[in-house]
Each structure stands twice: as structure tokens, then as C-alpha cells.
Scaffold this motif. Structure first.
Motif, short mmCIF file in Angstrom:
data_model
loop_
_atom_site.label_atom_id
_atom_site.label_comp_id
_atom_site.label_asym_id
_atom_site.label_seq_id
_atom_site.Cartn_x
_atom_site.Cartn_y
_atom_site.Cartn_z
N UNK A 68 48.15 56.59 36.34
CA UNK A 68 48.26 55.86 37.61
C UNK A 68 46.98 55.09 37.91
N UNK A 69 45.83 55.73 37.73
CA UNK A 69 44.55 55.09 38.00
C UNK A 69 44.29 53.91 37.07
N UNK A 70 44.78 53.99 35.84
CA UNK A 70 44.59 52.91 34.87
C UNK A 70 45.71 51.87 34.91
N UNK A 71 46.59 51.98 35.91
CA UNK A 71 47.72 51.05 36.08
C UNK A 71 48.64 51.01 34.86
N UNK A 72 48.79 52.16 34.22
CA UNK A 72 49.71 52.27 33.09
C UNK A 72 51.02 52.95 33.49
#
Length: 74
Positions: free
Chosen positions: A48-52
Motif C-alpha cells: 500500500x505504501x509503495x502504491x502497488x
């Protein structure tokens, strides 16, 4: 490492979305084991933090960028 497995699983099997428990089972983790579920939660947080990955209610899905990157890598 589990984040990579979780991402691959979401792209391969979870494009419509997966719950924590479904992802745990697909990653060969026991959803009844709290330690293993914390591992899944940590992996999902990284994605989620890496927008994956993105969250839609209780479901987690790969982002379009993650799907595209996976397609380009093969």
C-alpha cells in the motif's frame, strides 16, 4: 520477501480483490495464526505504501501500475 509473494499473488489471482484471509491462504499462511496474519498485514502495508496495492473496503487489489510492471517484466 513476503511482500513480493503477496504482490505476485494479487496480480495473478486477486485482480478482483482478496481479503487478508484469502491472501494468507494463497501465500500458504494460516489465517488462524496471529503471527502469520501479522506478516500478511506487514506485507500489505508495504504494498500500500509503495502504491502497488490498493484497498477497496475489506478487499486488497493490485494497482494498475503493479499489474503493468508485472506484465512488462516477463
Amino acid at each position: 520477501m513476503l511482500a513480493a509473494v503477496a504482490l505476485h499473488t494479487l496480480v495473478a489471482e486477486g485482480r478482483e480483490g482478496m481479503t487478508h484471509a484469502q491472501l494468507a491462504l494463497a501465500c500458504e499462511r494460516d489465517p488462524a495464526d496471529s503471527a502469520e496474519m501479522r506478516e500478511i498485514e506487514t506485507a500489505l502495508r508495504v504494498l500500500l505504501e509503495d502504491d502497488l496495492a490498493e484497498r477497496d473496503g475489506e478487499l486488497f487489489k493490485p494497482t494498475r501500475a503493479a499489474v503493468r510492471a508485472t506484465e512488462l517484466s516477463f
